[in-house]
Motif scaffolding. Structure first.
Motif, PDB file in Angstrom:
ATOM      1  N   ARG A  44       0.812  -1.225   0.000  1.00 51.09           N
ATOM      2  CA  ARG A  44       0.000   0.000   0.000  1.00 51.09           C
ATOM      3  C   ARG A  44       0.840   1.267   0.000  1.00 51.09           C
ATOM      4  NH1 ARG A  44      -3.343  -0.966   5.221  1.00 51.09           N
ATOM      5  NH2 ARG A  44      -1.331  -1.866   5.683  1.00 51.09           N
ATOM      6  N   TYR A  45       1.711   1.391   1.014  1.00 48.14           N
ATOM      7  CA  TYR A  45       2.485   2.623   1.155  1.00 48.14           C
ATOM      8  C   TYR A  45       3.891   2.474   0.593  1.00 48.14           C
ATOM      9  CZ  TYR A  45      -1.186   4.085   4.441  1.00 48.14           C
ATOM     10  OH  TYR A  45      -2.375   4.413   5.023  1.00 48.14           O
ATOM     11  N   SER A  46       4.409   1.245   0.614  1.00 45.63           N
ATOM     12  CA  SER A  46       5.783   1.014   0.193  1.00 45.63           C
ATOM     13  C   SER A  46       5.979  -0.462  -0.090  1.00 45.63           C
ATOM     14  CB  SER A  46       6.728   1.445   1.306  1.00 45.63           C
ATOM     15  OG  SER A  46       7.989   0.834   1.145  1.00 45.63           O
ATOM     16  N   LYS A  47       6.846  -0.770  -1.093  1.00 43.56           N
ATOM     17  CA  LYS A  47       7.109  -2.170  -1.399  1.00 43.56           C
ATOM     18  C   LYS A  47       8.020  -2.795  -0.356  1.00 43.56           C
ATOM     19  CE  LYS A  47       8.749  -4.078  -5.143  1.00 43.56           C
ATOM     20  NZ  LYS A  47       9.264  -4.488  -6.403  1.00 43.56           N
ATOM     21  N   GLU A  48       8.918  -2.004   0.217  1.00 40.47           N
ATOM     22  CA  GLU A  48       9.957  -2.564   1.078  1.00 40.47           C
ATOM     23  C   GLU A  48       9.839  -2.177   2.558  1.00 40.47           C
ATOM     24  OE1 GLU A  48      12.407  -4.780   0.824  1.00 40.47           O
ATOM     25  OE2 GLU A  48      11.768  -5.313  -1.188  1.00 40.47           O
ATOM     26  N   ASP A  49       9.206  -1.056   2.879  1.00 39.34           N
ATOM     27  CA  ASP A  49       9.183  -0.620   4.271  1.00 39.34           C
ATOM     28  C   ASP A  49       7.881  -1.003   4.962  1.00 39.34           C
ATOM     29  OD1 ASP A  49      11.513   0.545   3.537  1.00 39.34           O
ATOM     30  OD2 ASP A  49      10.843   2.608   3.731  1.00 39.34           O
ATOM     31  N   VAL A  50       7.935  -1.118   6.293  1.00 36.89           N
ATOM     32  CA  VAL A  50       6.719  -1.137   7.103  1.00 36.89           C
ATOM     33  C   VAL A  50       6.387   0.328   7.367  1.00 36.89           C
ATOM     34  CG1 VAL A  50       5.780  -1.613   9.387  1.00 36.89           C
ATOM     35  CG2 VAL A  50       7.076  -3.386   8.172  1.00 36.89           C
ATOM     36  N   VAL A  51       5.193   0.756   6.950  1.00 38.82           N
ATOM     37  CA  VAL A  51       4.788   2.158   7.082  1.00 38.82           C
ATOM     38  C   VAL A  51       3.463   2.221   7.828  1.00 38.82           C
ATOM     39  CG1 VAL A  51       4.339   4.320   5.847  1.00 38.82           C
ATOM     40  CG2 VAL A  51       5.876   2.618   4.839  1.00 38.82           C
ATOM     41  N   SER A  52       3.401   3.099   8.839  1.00 34.99           N
ATOM     42  CA  SER A  52       2.144   3.244   9.586  1.00 34.99           C
ATOM     43  C   SER A  52       1.213   4.213   8.870  1.00 34.99           C
ATOM     44  CB  SER A  52       2.422   3.775  10.991  1.00 34.99           C
ATOM     45  OG  SER A  52       2.645   5.167  10.943  1.00 34.99           O
TER      46      SER A  52
END
Ligand code: ADP
Ligand code: TMP
Ligand code: ZN
Length: 186
Positions: A44-52
């Protein structure tokens, strides 16, 4: 070190990713070797990061299958973070137990309930086996009460009971709601 499993669960927007990121960043401050995983499905927010939902993030490795985790674990690994754990198969529980048995601190965050308020995938089993459990609440967008459930909306209407379980999305499809305000179309 002593290994154990920490589970962080709750509905969407309850702060699971923020809490996971907070714990992992503190572990990094303590100079511990940290690795973070998330399922490929959640881009949703990024392919590689955990994003809140509030925009804070941490570097993560996106994987398709639970077994891939083993490839990245070394003798130095001390802390393993896993986000969106509900999207993994039941094998994730065995992997978490194995890592904890090896002395690794495993922190797993995910939805306890799907949009029908039914237990989600491997999460019930993980909750039973975890040493520590935190169940977070969001804020019900209808009445302001603590929200324990996730409302799925299709064209602004409550989703039907026979809708597929997996539908990646955010505010366009999902709201945090309390038990009283949560709806499913039969
Ligand atoms: P989760 O991983 O549980 O979906 P996040 O950690 O990604 O939650 O996001 C939590 C953030 O979402 C909150 O700090 C707040 O900024 C935002 N937010 C948006 N809607 C709500 C809501 N209804 N209740 C609480 N927080 C919300
Ligand atoms: P979040 O908990 O980090 O906000 O994200 C939950 C993800 O799970 C989001 O992509 C929507 C998805 N989801 C489903 O696939 N099925 C469901 O029943 C629910 C409630 C969420
Ligand atoms: Zn409510």
């Amino acid at each position: 070190g002593h290994g154990y499993i920490e589970a962080v669960v709750g509905p969407m927007y309850s702060g699971k990713s923020e809490e996971l990121i907070r714990r992992l960043k503190r572990a990094k401050i303590a100079k511990q070797e940290v690795i973070v995983f998330k399922p490929c499905i959640d881009n949703r927010y990024s392919k590689e990061d955990v994003v809140s939902h509030s925009g804070i993030s941490i570097r993560a490795i996106a994987i398709n299958h639970t077994e891939e985790i083993h490839k990245y674990i070394t003798d130095e690994t001390q802390v393993v973070g896993i986000d969106e754990v509900q999207f993994f198969d039941e094998g994730i529980v065995a992997v978490a137990l194995e890592l904890a048995d090896k002395g690794i601190r495993v922190i797993a965050a995910g939805l306890d309930l799907d949009f029908k308020a039914e237990p989600f995938g491997p999460v019930p089993e993980l909750l039973a086996r975890a040493e520590f459990v935190d169940k977070l609440q969001a804020v019900c967008v209808k009445c302001g009460a603590p929200a324990t459930r996730t409302q799925r909306l299709i064209n602004k209407e409550p989703a039907r009971y026979d809708d597929p379980i997996i539908l990646v999305g955010a505010t366009e499809s999902y709201e945090a709601r309390c038990r009283k305000c949560h709806r499913i179309k039969k």
